[in-house]
Design a protein around this motif. Sequence first.
Motif, PDB file in Angstrom:
ATOM      1  N   UNK A  43       0.784  -1.220   0.000  1.00 13.17           N
ATOM      2  CA  UNK A  43       0.000   0.000   0.000  1.00 13.17           C
ATOM      3  C   UNK A  43       0.819   1.274   0.000  1.00 13.17           C
ATOM      4  N   UNK A  44       2.159   1.155   0.039  1.00 17.40           N
ATOM      5  CA  UNK A  44       3.041   2.316   0.068  1.00 17.40           C
ATOM      6  C   UNK A  44       4.047   2.221  -1.084  1.00 17.40           C
ATOM      7  N   UNK A  45       4.498   3.368  -1.550  1.00 16.80           N
ATOM      8  CA  UNK A  45       5.548   3.423  -2.559  1.00 16.80           C
ATOM      9  C   UNK A  45       6.762   4.074  -1.908  1.00 16.80           C
ATOM     10  N   UNK A  46       7.828   3.308  -1.744  1.00 20.76           N
ATOM     11  CA  UNK A  46       9.036   3.810  -1.086  1.00 20.76           C
ATOM     12  C   UNK A  46      10.003   4.333  -2.137  1.00 20.76           C
ATOM     13  N   UNK A  47      10.276   5.637  -2.055  1.00 17.09           N
ATOM     14  CA  UNK A  47      11.157   6.302  -3.008  1.00 17.09           C
ATOM     15  C   UNK A  47      12.382   6.815  -2.266  1.00 17.09           C
ATOM     16  N   UNK A  48      13.552   6.535  -2.787  1.00 15.54           N
ATOM     17  CA  UNK A  48      14.799   6.987  -2.173  1.00 15.54           C
ATOM     18  C   UNK A  48      15.382   8.151  -2.956  1.00 15.54           C
ATOM     19  N   UNK A  49      16.143   8.973  -2.240  1.00 15.75           N
ATOM     20  CA  UNK A  49      16.927  10.023  -2.875  1.00 15.75           C
ATOM     21  C   UNK A  49      18.194  10.217  -2.065  1.00 15.75           C
ATOM     22  N   UNK A  50      19.021  11.178  -2.440  1.00 17.44           N
ATOM     23  CA  UNK A  50      20.308  11.361  -1.786  1.00 17.44           C
ATOM     24  C   UNK A  50      20.203  12.009  -0.414  1.00 17.44           C
TER      25      UNK A  50
END
Length: 278
Positions: A43-50
Motif C-alpha cells: 500500500x506504500x511506494x518507497x522512493x529513495x533520494x540522496x
Amino acid sequence: MRVLSAATLLTAAVVLTACTAAASPTASSSSDASHGLTTVTAGKLTIATGQPAYSPWVIDDKPQSGEGFEAAVAYAVATKLGFAKKDVVWTRTTFDSAIAPGPKDFDLNIQQFTITDKRKQAVDFSSPYYTTAQAIVTTKSSPAASITTLAGLRSVKIGVATGTTTYTLLQKVVGGSNIQVFNSNDDAVLALKSGQVDAIATDLPTAFYLADAEVKNGVVSGQFSDSSGGDQFGFVLPKGSPNTAKVSAAVDAITKDGELAAITKKWLSTTVNVPDFN
C-alpha cells in the motif's frame, strides 16, 4: 514395518518442506493488489533520494514537500501509478549504494542517475525523465552574466572541457575563437577564478553545483535549448524488478501529457532563473 516406515517418511517430508519454506529468505517486498505493484511495504511506494538532496532537484532537502524538480517528478509518477501523496514514503541512500548489485530497501530511487549499459548490469532503469541540457556558469560581476543570446556569447571568453558533449554543442551553436578548451572542468573553473575566461560551459547539473559550491558569487546565467547528446536520467529500481515496465509507462505518460515539460520549466528554468539562450 514397511507401511509404518512409509508413513513416517511422508510425515518427515511434509515437516521438512514446511521448515524449508519457513527458512527460505523472503523478499522484503509484498504484493499490492490495489496498485498492481510489488512494493517494499504493501500500500506504500518507497522512493529513495540522496542525503542531502540539493536544490533545484529537491528544495531544502525535503523531498516530501514535492518542491524541486525530482521531488515533483517523483510525485507525478507516483500519482500515475495510483498512489496518493500520503502513501509515498521517502528514504535516503548514497549514490553508489543505489546502483550497486544486491537487494534494495526502496521501490524507486531518484538522484540524477545517468542511464548507462554498465549500470544496467546491476540495476533496472525506467524510461528517462530528463536529458541534460548544457549551461553557462559565470560570476555576478562578469560581462557574461547579463548575456541572454547565442550571438552575445560570441563576445565573451568561454572555457569548456575537451572531449565533452558540452564542447561539441558549444562549437555547433556558438563557435568562434572565443572558446578556450581545457583538459577538465576543474581546469576551466580555475581559469574562471583567475579571470582567464569570462564563463565556463558544462552540463546543467554540474553547473548548479559549480555555481553553488565552487565559484564565488557564481551564477548559472543560461542554458541551451538543444539537448542533443546529453545524458539521460532515469529512476533506479532493483535488478529484475517486476515494477520496471509500469514505472516506465508512468514516466512515458507524464512525458506525453505535458506534465513533465511543465515541471521541467518550473524547476529548471523559471524558479532558478535559468532562461534558454535564444
